[in-house]
Every structure is written in C-alpha cells, then in structure tokens.
Write an enzyme that holds these catalytic residues in place. Structure first.
Site, mmCIF file in Angstrom:
data_model
loop_
_atom_site.group_PDB
_atom_site.id
_atom_site.type_symbol
_atom_site.label_atom_id
_atom_site.label_comp_id
_atom_site.label_asym_id
_atom_site.label_seq_id
_atom_site.Cartn_x
_atom_site.Cartn_y
_atom_site.Cartn_z
ATOM 1 N N ASP A 131 45.873 33.932 35.732
ATOM 2 C CA ASP A 131 46.383 32.659 36.253
ATOM 3 C C ASP A 131 47.758 32.305 35.701
ATOM 4 O O ASP A 131 48.107 31.135 35.577
ATOM 5 C CB ASP A 131 45.409 31.496 35.960
ATOM 6 C CG ASP A 131 44.001 31.817 36.418
ATOM 7 O OD1 ASP A 131 43.879 32.331 37.541
ATOM 8 O OD2 ASP A 131 43.048 31.582 35.661
ATOM 9 N N LYS A 154 51.254 35.105 38.641
ATOM 10 C CA LYS A 154 51.710 36.423 39.116
ATOM 11 C C LYS A 154 51.911 36.437 40.626
ATOM 12 O O LYS A 154 52.777 37.134 41.130
ATOM 13 C CB LYS A 154 50.684 37.508 38.747
ATOM 14 C CG LYS A 154 50.537 37.734 37.270
ATOM 15 C CD LYS A 154 49.522 38.817 36.971
ATOM 16 C CE LYS A 154 48.097 38.465 37.374
ATOM 17 N NZ LYS A 154 47.525 37.321 36.643
ATOM 18 N N GLY A 167 42.688 35.455 42.426
ATOM 19 C CA GLY A 167 43.070 34.500 43.461
ATOM 20 C C GLY A 167 44.545 34.245 43.293
ATOM 21 O O GLY A 167 44.951 33.529 42.395
ATOM 22 N N HIS A 168 45.351 34.918 44.094
ATOM 23 C CA HIS A 168 46.794 34.737 43.985
ATOM 24 C C HIS A 168 47.237 33.669 44.967
ATOM 25 O O HIS A 168 47.141 33.842 46.175
ATOM 26 C CB HIS A 168 47.530 36.060 44.254
ATOM 27 C CG HIS A 168 47.446 37.002 43.099
ATOM 28 N ND1 HIS A 168 47.995 38.258 43.124
ATOM 29 C CD2 HIS A 168 46.893 36.864 41.877
ATOM 30 C CE1 HIS A 168 47.768 38.843 41.957
ATOM 31 N NE2 HIS A 168 47.096 38.019 41.194
ATOM 32 N N ARG A 221 28.818 56.758 38.720
ATOM 33 C CA ARG A 221 28.773 57.689 39.866
ATOM 34 C C ARG A 221 27.679 57.316 40.863
ATOM 35 O O ARG A 221 27.068 58.168 41.493
ATOM 36 C CB ARG A 221 28.621 59.137 39.367
ATOM 37 C CG ARG A 221 29.848 59.584 38.601
ATOM 38 C CD ARG A 221 29.576 60.691 37.652
ATOM 39 N NE ARG A 221 28.704 60.270 36.565
ATOM 40 C CZ ARG A 221 28.325 61.057 35.568
ATOM 41 N NH1 ARG A 221 28.715 62.307 35.531
ATOM 42 N NH2 ARG A 221 27.548 60.598 34.611
ATOM 43 N N GLN A 223 44.249 39.404 37.127
ATOM 44 C CA GLN A 223 43.770 38.963 35.812
ATOM 45 C C GLN A 223 44.912 39.080 34.783
ATOM 46 O O GLN A 223 46.059 38.974 35.154
ATOM 47 C CB GLN A 223 42.515 39.745 35.370
ATOM 48 C CG GLN A 223 41.279 39.421 36.193
ATOM 49 C CD GLN A 223 41.206 40.194 37.487
ATOM 50 O OE1 GLN A 223 41.435 41.391 37.500
ATOM 51 N NE2 GLN A 223 40.880 39.541 38.570
#
Ligand code: IMP
Length: 429
Positions: A14, A17, A41-42, A145, A225
C-alpha cells in the site's frame, strides 16, 4: 539508465505503487506483474476516475503498453475477467493483442479461497489477517506440485482428471476445518468459459519480455505487496506467500533480465500495515487516526482500516539493501501537511543502537524505536511539480530522507492523481 525498471514496495504494501507504475508505464512498452495475486489492490486515478486493479497490471491504462502476467503470479480467473470487462466498459480494452499471461501461472481455485478463510478462522487470536483471496493455499499447491495451471483450465477432460486426483485430499482438509467439499464436475463446468476466454492470452511470457529487451524496448516490472510482507525476508509468519522483492522478477524471463537494472523503491511518507503482526512504530493515538483519515487508509481489497504509524528508517535501509534500490519514490507527502512529522531513525535493543533492523527482531518486546521530530510544514503541496517548488520544510524532509537512506529520491507524490507528482529525476533516465 537502462530500459529495464522494477517498481517495488519497501514497506508493508500500500505504498502507492499503483500510481507510480501507472505514471511510469506511460513510457513503457511492456508492463509485467511478477508475483502475488488478487490480494493486491492497485488504485489508480485517471481523469478523476478511480480504478482498482487486483490482477491486471497497472500499465493497462497505457493503451500502447503490452501487459504481462508472469508465471509466479497466482490468477483468480473470475477477478481477472471481471477487471478486463470493467476496463473495456471504461473504454480501455485489454485483449489478447496486448495481454500476455503465462500458461504456467497457477489458478486460484474456489477451494483455495475457502481454505484460506477457514484456516484464518481456525487460527483464532494468532490469525494473520489474510485478504481471504486464497493466496497461501494456491502457493502451497504450486510448490507442492498439486496446483492447477491456467493451461490446465483450457482442457476440460484433463482438468477433470487432475481435480479427481487432487480433490479428495483437499476436501478432507476443508471438512476438517468445518467447510464443504467441492465436486470435480462442477468445477470443470465453472471454469469452462474462463478457460476459453483466457486461452488466446496464454503465452510464453519470458519470451515476450526477452524479445522486448532485445529490441531495446522499455520493460517495467510491477510488484505487489511490499518487502516486509516477503515470505523469506518479511515479518514471518505475518507475511504473504510470495517473494515480493525486486530479484523475484528475474525468474520471469531468466537471464533475459540484466541482473543489475534500475529498481525504484516506493515508500509512503509515513507507515501503514493491514492485518496482524508486529509494527513497532505504530501510533495508537490521535496522530495515527489523523493519518488514517487524511490518507484514506482503508484496504483497497478488503476495505479494512489500515494500522498507521511513523516512518521507520531502519526497516527501509534493510528493504533498500534487499531490493538493490537505486532510487526512491516518496508517496503521500501531502498527507503530512499540517501534522507533526515523527521519524524512527534507529532502534534501541537492550543497550544497543541499531540503524538497520531485520524484521525477525520486530516482535522483540525490548525493541524501542528512537523517534525524532522532523520539521513540519503547513503549506499546501498541490501543484508542486519540482523539488524547488516544495515548501522549504517539505524540501528539507525529502533531502534529509535521501541522505539518511543513502539513495536519491526521484519522485515525490503530492496528491492522488498522476499530475500531482514532483519529478526530481526521471527513473527511466
Ligand atoms: P494474503 O496475501 O492474503 O495471504 O495476506 C497475508 C498478509 O499480507 C496479510 O497481513 C494481508 O493484509 C497482507 N497483504 C496481502 N496483500 C496485501 C496488499 O496488497 N497490501 C497490503 N497488505 C497486503
């Protein structure tokens, strides 16, 4: 300066970015997300319009940029497709001509999300405070995997066979936590359309980036993040499940990315954290509340109020070293206008003064922040586009920060829209 730039968060996410990426993506040919998932959440604001992107790279808003979602991103197909639809409605179509998604990226399945939520509930007081987007369980399956890759969604028969093999164990786990079992046929039906829609975008994204760099085109790597949430280097276990630092961009295209390139470390002029975990400079008082209200510090993904506190230089020095940051973007300077400016310049730990602190020490009850009162300012920062136009005390804050952290501040954000930015030194060079 080169044609390869990574944008990375130096705090607990936060940092802003999204805005920096959106701004620098105007001059990028390729914008690539390299880790995380819909937990991010950008928030980007364009022409007064707020858009929150969880899966689509922020570079999508530059119609000339190719968007890449790399193999280490975990993709929630429904969220991704909803965002693409929303962008198309806003007149920003992002189709296969400019969206390349790694065929090897893993899908977040509904049982991953269910397990994330159930496990959090089971943790009780020691819960991490996850976003509930299934991030941890999806990465567990990836490394175990036992995951479902996006390419697997495109072949319903193969998907059914794989789910039939995987589901009994996962269903047992869900039922252990009091949840309900999932059915392979229902999941196959649920993902049939998503698979068809995603298929044209699935590519070898490493090759896309490699070719762009060979052609001398500008590639922007966008992280989600922040460093203090990194699975290896953050405040474990109160972290996310991916590698959030700049070097984690390299696996996206192997040695196609020069190991030494520009890394822009993004930090907020104060500090926030969502979810649980140690936060030694947290302000539980009046100043913390004012930062939250002024800064609109509520989670873009979950709406949760963010915990607020003072800038922490020791953790920033650590994050700068880990990321190899070559420049800084200082965000939300305007939020500090008219408020006291308190900065943690070091920590005292049992008689020892520490200038850099690894997050492993953050839970130590003897860790005491050394807080300094820095000069504050009352003038409005709106319209400041250069270092010189900032009020003298705000300028001093920026310069002092650059000296304390030993990395030049290249951008200063003075408001939420793109234009409210003082560019001291173009990170693209
Ligand atoms: P998860 O990534 O949903 O598993 O959540 C793990 C921790 O990371 C929690 O404390 C979340 O609040 C935090 N987190 C995950 N994504 C973000 C983000 O984009 N910004 C800030 N914190 C985040």
């Amino acid at each position: 300066m080169g044609n390869c730039l990574t944008i990375v968060g130096l705090q607990w996410g936060d940092e802003g970015k999204g805005k920096v990426t959106d701004l620098l993506a105007r001059d990028a040919h390729v914008v690539a997300r390299y880790q995380g998932g819909a937990n991010a959440g950008h928030t980007v604001v364009v022409g007064g319009r707020k858009v929150v992107l969880h899966q689509v790279p922020s570079g999508a808003l530059n119609p000339g940029a190719t968007c890449v979602i790399g193999p280490a991103v975990v993709v929630d197909p429904a969220t991704l497709l909803d965002e693409l639809d929303e962008l198309a409605r806003l007149g920003i179509p992002v189709g296969p001509d400019r969206l390349a998604i790694s065929a090897s990226a893993h899908a977040v399945m509904p049982y991953h999300k269910a397990l994330d939520v159930l496990r959090e509930r089971a943790r009780g007081d020691s819960r991490i405070g996850t976003t509930g987007r299934g991030i941890g369980p999806t990465y567990e399956d990836l490394f175990g995997r036992s995951g479902i890759r996006l390419v697997d969604l495109c072949d319903p028969d193969a998907l059914r066979a794989r789910l039939e093999a995987l589901l009994p164990e996962r269903n047992a786990l869900l039922e252990y936590h009091g949840g309900s079992a999932f059915d392979a046929d229902e999941l196959v039906d649920q993902f049939r359309v998503a698979g068809e829609r995603l298929r044209p975008c699935l590519r070898d994204t490493g090759a896309v980036i490699h070719q762009a760099l060979r052609d001398g085109r500008r590639v922007l790597f966008e992280s989600a993040q922040g460093t203090m949430l990194d699975i290896l280097h953050g405040t474990y276990p109160f972290v996310t499940s991916s590698l959030t630092t700049a070097p984690a961009a390299f696996p996206l295209s192997g040695l196609g990315v020069p190991p030494r390139h520009e890394v822009l470390g993004v930090l907020k002029a104060y500090l926030t954290r969502v979810g649980a975990g140690p936060f030694p400079t947290e302000d539980h008082g009046e100043l913390g509340s004012r930062l939250r209200e002024r800064g609109g510090e509520y989670g873009a993904t979950t709406g949760r109020p963010r915990r607020c506190g003072h800038l922490d230089l020791p953790s920033l020095r650590y994050a700068i070293r880990l990321n190899g940051a070559t420049g800084l973007a200082l965000m939300k300077m305007d939020v500090l206008t008219g408020l006291p400016v308190r900065v943690c310049t070091a920590f005292d730990l049992r008689g020892q003064r520490l200038r850099e602190v690894p997050p492993a020490l953050y839970g130590d009850p003897d860790l005491v922040p050394v807080l300094e009162e820095w000069p504050s300012w009352d003038e409005d920062l709106a319209g400041c586009r250069t270092l010189e136009s900032l009020p003298p005390m705000a300028r001093e804050f920026v310069q002092r920060l650059g000296i304390e952290l030993d990395v030049p501040v290249r951008l200063v954000s003075t408001g939420s829209d793109r234009e409210s930015t003082a560019v001291i030194n173009d990170p693209w060079g």
